[in-house]
Scaffold this motif. Structure first.
Motif, PDB file in Angstrom:
ATOM      1  N   GLY A 271      40.934  19.118  21.940  1.00  0.00           N
ATOM      2  CA  GLY A 271      40.435  20.254  22.715  1.00  0.00           C
ATOM      3  C   GLY A 271      41.205  20.560  23.980  1.00  0.00           C
ATOM      4  N   SER A 272      42.385  19.997  24.131  1.00  0.00           N
ATOM      5  CA  SER A 272      43.175  20.252  25.330  1.00  0.00           C
ATOM      6  C   SER A 272      44.223  21.328  25.067  1.00  0.00           C
ATOM      7  CB  SER A 272      43.862  18.961  25.790  1.00  0.00           C
ATOM      8  OG  SER A 272      44.799  18.528  24.832  1.00  0.00           O
ATOM      9  N   PHE A 273      44.848  21.763  26.155  1.00  0.00           N
ATOM     10  CA  PHE A 273      45.931  22.735  26.105  1.00  0.00           C
ATOM     11  C   PHE A 273      47.115  22.129  26.846  1.00  0.00           C
ATOM     12  CE2 PHE A 273      41.928  24.914  25.883  1.00  0.00           C
ATOM     13  CZ  PHE A 273      42.106  25.783  24.811  1.00  0.00           C
ATOM     14  N   LYS A 274      48.313  22.335  26.295  1.00  0.00           N
ATOM     15  CA  LYS A 274      49.501  21.647  26.781  1.00  0.00           C
ATOM     16  C   LYS A 274      50.624  22.651  27.005  1.00  0.00           C
ATOM     17  CE  LYS A 274      52.586  18.260  24.680  1.00  0.00           C
ATOM     18  NZ  LYS A 274      52.708  17.279  23.604  1.00  0.00           N
ATOM     19  N   LYS A 275      51.411  22.400  28.068  1.00  0.00           N
ATOM     20  CA  LYS A 275      52.572  23.249  28.366  1.00  0.00           C
ATOM     21  C   LYS A 275      53.725  22.351  28.816  1.00  0.00           C
ATOM     22  CE  LYS A 275      54.134  26.901  31.488  1.00  0.00           C
ATOM     23  NZ  LYS A 275      53.745  27.801  32.581  1.00  0.00           N
ATOM     24  N   ASN A 276      54.862  22.445  28.152  1.00  0.00           N
ATOM     25  CA  ASN A 276      56.047  21.682  28.559  1.00  0.00           C
ATOM     26  C   ASN A 276      56.596  22.254  29.852  1.00  0.00           C
ATOM     27  OD1 ASN A 276      55.686  20.221  26.259  1.00  0.00           O
ATOM     28  ND2 ASN A 276      57.608  20.824  25.295  1.00  0.00           N
ATOM     29  N   VAL A 277      56.963  21.362  30.772  1.00  0.00           N
ATOM     30  CA  VAL A 277      57.488  21.744  32.082  1.00  0.00           C
ATOM     31  C   VAL A 277      58.556  20.736  32.494  1.00  0.00           C
ATOM     32  CG1 VAL A 277      55.350  22.866  32.867  1.00  0.00           C
ATOM     33  CG2 VAL A 277      55.712  20.425  33.315  1.00  0.00           C
ATOM     34  N   THR A 278      59.116  20.946  33.671  1.00  0.00           N
ATOM     35  CA  THR A 278      59.977  19.964  34.323  1.00  0.00           C
ATOM     36  C   THR A 278      59.459  19.777  35.741  1.00  0.00           C
ATOM     37  OG1 THR A 278      61.530  21.597  35.200  1.00  0.00           O
ATOM     38  CG2 THR A 278      62.004  20.695  33.002  1.00  0.00           C
ATOM     39  N   LEU A 279      59.798  18.648  36.338  1.00  0.00           N
ATOM     40  CA  LEU A 279      59.374  18.385  37.709  1.00  0.00           C
ATOM     41  C   LEU A 279      59.914  19.439  38.666  1.00  0.00           C
ATOM     42  CD1 LEU A 279      57.929  16.465  39.683  1.00  0.00           C
ATOM     43  CD2 LEU A 279      60.063  15.167  39.840  1.00  0.00           C
ATOM     44  N   SER A 280      61.084  19.980  38.369  1.00  0.00           N
ATOM     45  CA  SER A 280      61.703  20.978  39.253  1.00  0.00           C
ATOM     46  C   SER A 280      61.134  22.390  39.067  1.00  0.00           C
ATOM     47  CB  SER A 280      63.220  20.990  39.048  1.00  0.00           C
ATOM     48  OG  SER A 280      63.521  21.324  37.708  1.00  0.00           O
ATOM     49  N   ASP A 281      60.211  22.563  38.153  1.00  0.00           N
ATOM     50  CA  ASP A 281      59.569  23.868  37.931  1.00  0.00           C
ATOM     51  C   ASP A 281      59.026  24.392  39.263  1.00  0.00           C
ATOM     52  OD1 ASP A 281      57.669  25.931  37.343  1.00  0.00           O
ATOM     53  OD2 ASP A 281      57.489  25.142  35.304  1.00  0.00           O
ATOM     54  N   SER A 282      59.446  25.596  39.649  1.00  0.00           N
ATOM     55  CA  SER A 282      59.079  26.141  40.966  1.00  0.00           C
ATOM     56  C   SER A 282      57.592  26.502  41.075  1.00  0.00           C
ATOM     57  CB  SER A 282      59.935  27.373  41.281  1.00  0.00           C
ATOM     58  OG  SER A 282      59.677  28.397  40.331  1.00  0.00           O
TER      59      SER A 282
END
Length: 168
Positions: A39-50
């Motif tokens: 039941g979760s939602f996931k989004k790929n990111v990076t630590l440097s994402d502004s």
């Protein structure tokens, strides 16, 4: 860990080379989030994402004076501290753990290496939360930065509950 994005708190996870934001709140699952397990939602990111201003984890401590173990005044708290009976912060209970076997002064032994005592939050004289930042106000740190905050009992309980897997 947690991430602050546009004023909203998300779970921040690093697993097998992937970094992603996770939420169980459908209303926070906007641009780029996809349904995931349980039941979760996931989004790929990076630590440097502004869009990510802060990335941090939390550690919880209470100040408590024990009548038997007198040399410790500050105790690390987590909802899954070891004990042989259930306890819950929802019922005003927390669990203290010490190394070694102790069966006196309200302490219960879990064997040679671990003992516990369940106390009421009202027995504590102070509550603290350590924010351990990897990124703060958009700045990524080479070494983690820790900021300790004294908080009220109510804020302490709220933040401990925030660490529950599906709370964000």
């Amino acid at each position: 860990m947690f991430a602050l994005v546009d004023g909203e708190i998300y779970r921040y996870e690093e697993f097998r080379g992937e970094v992603y934001l996770l939420t169980f709140d459908y209303n926070k699952a906007c641009d780029g989030f996809e349904p995931s397990k349980h039941g979760s939602f996931k989004k790929n990111v990076t630590l440097s994402d502004s869009t990510i201003t802060d990335v941090y984890r939390l550690k919880y401590y209470v100040e408590y004076t024990d009548s038997y173990i007198k040399d410790t005044k500050e105790w690390y708290i987590y909802e899954d501290n070891r004990s042989d009976r259930p306890y819950s912060i929802d019922k005003d209970e927390i669990c203290l753990n010490v190394f070694g076997s102790c069966d006196e002064g309200g302490w219960k032994s879990l064997g040679r290496e671990d003992s516990y005592k369940i106390i009421s939050l009202s027995d504590c004289s102070a509550f603290f939360v350590d924010y351990i930042y990897e990124k703060r106000e958009g700045e990524i740190f080479d070494k983690q930065i820790t900021q300790r905050c004294a908080v009220s009992k109510e804020e302490f309980v709220r933040l401990v509950k925030l660490s529950r897997y599906n709370a964000v």
